[in-house]
Enzyme design. Sequence first.
Site, PDB file in Angstrom:
ATOM      1  N   GLU A 236      53.906  64.889  11.054  1.00  0.00           N
ATOM      2  CA  GLU A 236      54.962  65.518  10.267  1.00  0.00           C
ATOM      3  C   GLU A 236      54.317  66.612   9.436  1.00  0.00           C
ATOM      4  OE1 GLU A 236      57.712  61.511   9.563  1.00  0.00           O
ATOM      5  OE2 GLU A 236      56.930  62.631   7.841  1.00  0.00           O
TER       6      GLU A 236
ATOM      7  N   ASP B 174      60.969  64.137  -3.527  1.00  0.00           N
ATOM      8  CA  ASP B 174      59.543  63.855  -3.452  1.00  0.00           C
ATOM      9  C   ASP B 174      58.933  63.519  -4.800  1.00  0.00           C
ATOM     10  OD1 ASP B 174      58.620  64.149  -0.664  1.00  0.00           O
ATOM     11  OD2 ASP B 174      59.621  66.082  -0.863  1.00  0.00           O
TER      12      ASP B 174
ATOM     13  N   TYR C 224      63.822  57.234  10.860  1.00  0.00           N
ATOM     14  CA  TYR C 224      62.828  57.132   9.788  1.00  0.00           C
ATOM     15  C   TYR C 224      63.440  56.236   8.714  1.00  0.00           C
ATOM     16  CZ  TYR C 224      59.370  58.955   6.369  1.00  0.00           C
ATOM     17  OH  TYR C 224      58.375  59.105   5.450  1.00  0.00           O
TER      18      TYR C 224
END
Lengths: 423, 279
Positions: B50, B61, B176
């Site tokens: 990734e 994040d 994911y």
Amino acid sequence: MTDKEAASVSVTKANSLRGGPDERGRFGIFGGRFVAETLMPLVLDLDKAYKDAKADPAFQAQIDYMQRDYVGRESPLYFAERLTEHLREKSAASGGEGGAKIYFKRDELNHTGSHKINNCLGQILLAMRMGKTRIIAETGAGQHGVATATVCARFGLPCVVYMGTTDIERQKPNVFRMKLLGAEVIPVTSGTGTLKDAMNEALRDWVTNVENTYYLIGTVAGPHPYPAMVRDFQSIIGEETKRQMLEREGRLPDSVVACIGGGSNAMGLFHPFLDDPSVKIYGVEAAGKGIETGEHCASLKGGSPGVLHGNRTYLLQDEDGQIKDGHSISAGLDYPGIGPEHSWLHETGRAEYVSATDREALDAFQLCSRLEGIIPALEPAHALAFVTKLAPTLPKDHLMVMNLCGRGDKDVFAVADHLGVTL
Amino acid sequence: MTTRLEKRFAQLNAQGRAAFVTFITAGDPDFDTTLGLLNGLPGAGADVIELGMPFTDPMADGPSIQASSQRALRNGASMKKTLDLVRRFRESDNDTPIVLMGYYNPIYHMGVETFLGRAIEAGVDGLIVVDLPPEEDDELCVPAMKAGLNFIRLATPTTDDKRLPAVLANTSGFVYYVSITGITGSASPQARNVEAAVKRIKGHTGLPVAVGFGIKTPEQAAEIARAADGAVVGSAIVDAIAKEIGTDGRVTPGAVERVLEFVGKLATGVHAARKAAAE
């Protein structure tokens, strides 16, 4: 109802500019729900909870009661006589005979000193309906943080406010106010330490504490339903203005003016007038040091459409789609985006968006203080700067309403600094 | 059409082992370091790469990946250079799948059609775009699928059974699973919860399920690899890169080798997991 009447009603509805957003939270191409999957179920829950609350007369009654007895609404519609005279003299000095009649919508008289409380009240009542037990918020100028801390104190909920370090420095009185009210103020150092960075950090908190936490967004931005919901809670500004102006002058205003950062005070004033084509609508963005310098917060005048903080809207960004930091003397306008409904009103042309520089806002700040005995916040001082330019060019029977959305106590230290005065 | 991603997961499945998925940010702290890492990752045991597209406002994040984005942007990272990195990597590796991961705005700003064309030309295999839930599928997900790219969706603990079908509907390549509610690099996942979640997702799809967010050590990676089809490690690798950066903002000599050595240890954990379980 006759067929003809029924037809005209449906035509009005179909052509209404007040019907947005659609089911997906879009105003034209703007708005939407651009959030991480973790938040998506929460955003959908909120949408449903808000729809239910809106349909519940008991919820509205609760808001009405608190607006009257706690916030002190309705706020006055005040004829700014000396300012009007001053601008008429200015018009005469340049050989004109104009000078619009200027009214201030006095939302700075609300409890906590700005329009922000209108929204906080609605959202905290909704949060409690949803069974949430912890409130988080972002703040720039600190007005939204103070309003959020206030309602949290009033209803006994813990409150965490994210605030950029730059803003903490220039808005010290509000930081202390929030702490007095029992809120925890968390400094945000990422980026330039302003409103956008505070919003990123609040979103990170929300994504981490999804179970019990309600994110009380302070402006008409973010994922659907926030832009519509915050607008609805702020629309009391425009609704009162309409009623008060009809009582006072027997007709609608000819123009309404408000400053815009995210744009919640403006959306609250504008929305009830969207379907009245005779009413001109002006939004005033912060031009900072001048749009041509690149140091400004005028998303519409100096930006382009993009996706940030859950919605598509006009943003300040570079050629790679990276978000640029804004600049404004006013912490409350220092945001690189704008509410999506404003982007739509801009593109459809229903509202006109203009700008005022730091310098012009500082001048208007002082003018208002001396002529009207009202120290405005730096945010509405931007709107006032535009009013001082526009009003002299209009006839004397032109009725203009400017939203005086906050008071300037919080800005006294920063303004002294800009004027080179040591306190 | 079988994509590199589909091929890779099929191969690994046949070998009875889980995929080791690594994340690094493009251009962190500079172009050459990333290129060195990319070229070395397959040899160090990475099965899928990734590559983070730096963004000024990475809202989902944690501090590690935020800082990596900022380092990259300070040193001139851009969408064009990210795609250049993929192109350069493809000169020597035509098998390891590359998934671009990031936020929508830089893609939207470039123009979706332009971006898709350039990504395919560079040799990208899939996309993970954090702020595009299924509600916004017509923005990028559907055009990407039509263009032949996999669009990998995140499923989270808040994605309940009612919502899962919508989340999985247009997902391809792999799913994911974000093992915690929170930002990248925060609390570590509990293996038992992960096992149950993977089982739940597999009840709705035949796609492989990779698990990430919060995996920091070879032991944790191994634990996840026993429960899922893949383990994703991001922040821990990004932290290892950060440790190699001096006060002048440059990496120290031998940095790439040391980071790859750490990646190798994580890979051993992942690759040994299934075998150990089988014995």
